[in-house]
Scaffold this motif. Structure first.
Motif, mmCIF file in Angstrom:
data_model
loop_
_atom_site.group_PDB
_atom_site.id
_atom_site.type_symbol
_atom_site.label_atom_id
_atom_site.label_comp_id
_atom_site.label_asym_id
_atom_site.label_seq_id
_atom_site.Cartn_x
_atom_site.Cartn_y
_atom_site.Cartn_z
ATOM 1 N N CYS A 16 5.639 -47.277 -24.112
ATOM 2 C CA CYS A 16 6.023 -46.645 -25.378
ATOM 3 C C CYS A 16 6.893 -47.578 -26.213
ATOM 4 C CB CYS A 16 6.744 -45.323 -25.104
ATOM 5 S SG CYS A 16 5.639 -44.036 -24.480
ATOM 6 N N GLN A 17 7.751 -48.364 -25.575
ATOM 7 C CA GLN A 17 8.544 -49.351 -26.314
ATOM 8 C C GLN A 17 7.620 -50.396 -26.946
ATOM 9 O OE1 GLN A 17 11.446 -50.963 -23.611
ATOM 10 N NE2 GLN A 17 12.683 -49.094 -23.578
ATOM 11 N N GLN A 18 6.578 -50.767 -26.230
ATOM 12 C CA GLN A 18 5.618 -51.732 -26.754
ATOM 13 C C GLN A 18 4.817 -51.133 -27.906
ATOM 14 O OE1 GLN A 18 3.048 -53.260 -23.702
ATOM 15 N NE2 GLN A 18 1.629 -54.213 -25.141
ATOM 16 N N LEU A 19 4.383 -49.859 -27.744
ATOM 17 C CA LEU A 19 3.582 -49.200 -28.779
ATOM 18 C C LEU A 19 4.402 -48.881 -30.020
ATOM 19 C CD1 LEU A 19 1.546 -46.667 -26.588
ATOM 20 C CD2 LEU A 19 0.662 -48.731 -27.702
ATOM 21 N N ALA A 20 5.709 -48.780 -29.882
ATOM 22 C CA ALA A 20 6.561 -48.403 -31.010
ATOM 23 C C ALA A 20 6.490 -49.405 -32.153
ATOM 24 C CB ALA A 20 8.007 -48.250 -30.545
ATOM 25 N N SER A 21 6.076 -50.638 -31.848
ATOM 26 C CA SER A 21 5.959 -51.656 -32.898
ATOM 27 C C SER A 21 4.594 -51.639 -33.572
ATOM 28 C CB SER A 21 6.217 -53.054 -32.308
ATOM 29 O OG SER A 21 5.249 -53.351 -31.307
ATOM 30 N N ASP A 22 3.676 -50.792 -33.081
ATOM 31 C CA ASP A 22 2.331 -50.696 -33.658
ATOM 32 C C ASP A 22 2.302 -49.618 -34.729
ATOM 33 O OD1 ASP A 22 1.225 -52.682 -32.038
ATOM 34 O OD2 ASP A 22 0.813 -51.272 -30.421
ATOM 35 N N GLU A 23 1.587 -49.909 -35.805
ATOM 36 C CA GLU A 23 1.502 -48.948 -36.909
ATOM 37 C C GLU A 23 0.476 -47.859 -36.627
ATOM 38 O OE1 GLU A 23 0.687 -48.934 -41.766
ATOM 39 O OE2 GLU A 23 0.726 -50.811 -40.625
ATOM 40 N N TYR A 24 -0.548 -48.182 -35.826
ATOM 41 C CA TYR A 24 -1.629 -47.237 -35.537
ATOM 42 C C TYR A 24 -1.784 -47.073 -34.031
ATOM 43 C CZ TYR A 24 -2.891 -48.178 -40.396
ATOM 44 O OH TYR A 24 -2.872 -48.327 -41.756
ATOM 45 N N ILE A 25 -1.948 -45.827 -33.613
ATOM 46 C CA ILE A 25 -2.231 -45.518 -32.212
ATOM 47 C C ILE A 25 -3.479 -44.649 -32.171
ATOM 48 C CG2 ILE A 25 -1.434 -44.287 -30.160
ATOM 49 C CD1 ILE A 25 1.389 -45.067 -30.849
ATOM 50 N N TYR A 26 -4.439 -45.058 -31.382
ATOM 51 C CA TYR A 26 -5.696 -44.322 -31.221
ATOM 52 C C TYR A 26 -5.691 -43.750 -29.812
ATOM 53 C CZ TYR A 26 -6.620 -47.552 -35.058
ATOM 54 O OH TYR A 26 -6.530 -48.272 -36.218
ATOM 55 N N PHE A 27 -5.855 -42.411 -29.716
ATOM 56 C CA PHE A 27 -5.796 -41.863 -28.364
ATOM 57 C C PHE A 27 -6.728 -40.672 -28.181
ATOM 58 C CE2 PHE A 27 -3.198 -38.427 -29.854
ATOM 59 C CZ PHE A 27 -2.984 -37.529 -28.812
ATOM 60 N N ALA A 47 -5.434 -46.789 -27.394
ATOM 61 C CA ALA A 47 -5.787 -48.099 -27.932
ATOM 62 C C ALA A 47 -4.848 -48.421 -29.082
ATOM 63 C CB ALA A 47 -7.243 -48.119 -28.418
ATOM 64 N N SER A 48 -4.460 -49.667 -29.193
ATOM 65 C CA SER A 48 -3.622 -50.138 -30.294
ATOM 66 C C SER A 48 -3.791 -51.641 -30.389
ATOM 67 C CB SER A 48 -2.150 -49.777 -30.057
ATOM 68 O OG SER A 48 -1.602 -50.594 -29.031
ATOM 69 N N ARG A 49 -3.070 -52.255 -31.304
ATOM 70 C CA ARG A 49 -3.121 -53.710 -31.397
ATOM 71 C C ARG A 49 -2.577 -54.371 -30.147
ATOM 72 N NH1 ARG A 49 -1.060 -54.674 -37.678
ATOM 73 N NH2 ARG A 49 -2.854 -53.667 -38.694
ATOM 74 N N SER A 50 -1.786 -53.615 -29.387
ATOM 75 C CA SER A 50 -1.225 -54.147 -28.145
ATOM 76 C C SER A 50 -2.242 -54.168 -27.012
ATOM 77 C CB SER A 50 -0.004 -53.326 -27.727
ATOM 78 O OG SER A 50 0.987 -53.330 -28.736
ATOM 79 N N GLY A 51 -3.367 -53.485 -27.200
ATOM 80 C CA GLY A 51 -4.395 -53.457 -26.168
ATOM 81 C C GLY A 51 -4.761 -52.047 -25.754
ATOM 82 N N LEU A 52 -5.421 -51.928 -24.619
ATOM 83 C CA LEU A 52 -5.870 -50.651 -24.081
ATOM 84 C C LEU A 52 -4.971 -50.229 -22.932
ATOM 85 C CD1 LEU A 52 -9.739 -51.285 -23.896
ATOM 86 C CD2 LEU A 52 -8.522 -49.909 -25.597
#
Length: 394
Positions: A16-27, A47-52
């Motif tokens: 979640c700390q990693q995803l917090a920097s992503d603008e879009y989250i696909y779930f 899925a996000s820019r951080s990966g799957l």
């Protein structure tokens, strides 16, 4: 397919700390609902820019960090047919996703069918086909196989591309505000569904009188308590049709209850007295404590007009590139007819927002006689034609 498998609290917090920097989250989620009181959440795919990532709810104690992320103001959450995803989040936090984008709703707003499955949407927009090998998989089983996980991740890896295409078309049509309004409307409806008295959802109660509705309410309350305590689907305890039939018979006599076809199940024997008590309680209520039926206006004139106008609704929506089933229901049309002719009651959905602009005004013009519908080309895809009559005052 590379992904992170998250099964412990500390790993979820790191994700979640990693995803917090992503603008879009696909779930998306995988759940089982057919044998439990509330759907059993078995898997969350992200899925996000951080990966799957795959989040395993069976291996952790607290999903709050993820739901807090989903409801944060800075992230756009993209999902398909997101009702259950919303309800999982809302039950856990009491909050909505602030910026939810449902690809199924968006497809309806640009004229595609509604509801459209994710597989069909991917085929239409991407030319790809989702595999179906794990459609009936047991998501509770552990460990999950590589095939199961990759099947689940297929539900999110296309969402970014789908989102980009849908947003581009919505902006082209000038419907960005429509999409925001629809997300608010859907989330409010899902919250209402989650919090409203559940007995109103019993099928077959539309024509019941107030006393019968009181019986339905008592029986539903007993059924719901029993189902929750046993963690089984309420309809497995007592079917809706039996609830309605008991409400119509209005008898607390045990022998008469047992004589009803469907009540001779052995597992119901211990509860016959409870059911009789429920009926008796409802029969003894004062009249003013019995619920009122909330069905739509039953005026036969409105029903006939509603049926006629509904036939023209498809042409109106297709011309406007809106899925008819997203735009309104038959009852919505009847409510607009009643509101237009009587001017009483709450403002119906078809008299507000984009629905008034696209559909409501056309229906009101038809009711006023300033617009007429006729058969144009009977062999055309759209055989109905609309013609505006000249104003007699001009």
């Amino acid at each position: 397919m590379e992904y992170t498998y998250v099964r412990h609290d500390r790993d979820l917090q790191d994700l979640c700390q990693q995803l917090a920097s992503d603008e879009y989250i696909y779930f998306d989620t995988e759940f089982i609902s057919e044998d439990v009181y509330l759907p059993d959440l078995c898997l969350i795919q992200v899925a996000s820019r951080s990966g799957l990532s795959v989040i395993d709810p069976k291996g952790m104690l607290d999903l709050t960090p993820f739901w807090d992320l989903i409801t944060s103001e800075h992230v756009t959450v993209v999902a398909h047919a997101a009702r259950e995803e919303f309800l999982f989040c809302f039950r856990a936090t009491g909050k909505w996703p602030t910026r939810l984008f449902d690809t199924q709703v968006a497809a309806g707003l640009i004229g595609m069918e509604f509801p459209v499955s994710l597989g069909n949407l991917i085929t239409r927009l991407m030319g790809e086909r989702l595999p179906k090998g794990e459609t009936r998989t047991n998501w509770r089983g552990r460990p999950l196989s590589k095939q199961q996980i990759e099947y689940a991740l297929n539900d999110v890896i296309f969402l970014d591309s789908i989102y980009q295409q849908l947003v581009a078309e919505i902006e082209k049509l000038g419907r960005t505000e429509w999409m925001v309004a629809e997300m608010n409307r859907f989330q409010q409806a899902w919250e209402d569904y989650s919090t409203r008295p559940g007995w109103r959802s019993v099928s077959g109660i539309g024509n019941l009188n107030r006393r019968s509705l009181a019986i339905v309410r008592e029986l539903w309350t007993w059924r719901d308590h029993h189902a929750r305590s046993q963690n089984v689907p309420p309809r497995r305890v007592l079917r809706d049709d039996l609830v309605v039939e008991l409400s119509k018979r209005k008898s607390s006599n045990i022998s008469q209850i047992k004589a009803l076809r469907g009540m001779n199940r052995r597992d119901l024997d211990p509860y016959i007295q409870d059911l009789a008590d429920c009926v008796r309680t409802a029969l003894e209520l004062p009249d003013d404590q019995c619920p009122v039926n909330q069905r739509g206006n039953a005026n036969s004139q409105y029903t006939v007009l509603g049926q006629f106008l509904t036939a023209a609704l498809g042409s109106i929506c297709r011309e406007a590139r809106i899925a008819p089933s997203l735009a309104c229901t038959v009852q919505d049309v009847r409510d607009l007819v009643a509101y237009h002719l009587d001017g009483s009651g709450e403002v119906p959905p078809l008299a507000k927002g984009w629905r008034a602009e696209v559909i409501g005004q056309t229906i009101e013009d038809l009711l006023d006689g300033s617009l007429v519908v006729r058969i144009g080309d009977p062999r055309a895809d759209e055989p109905l034609a609309f013609q505006r009559l000249p104003d007699p005052a001009e």
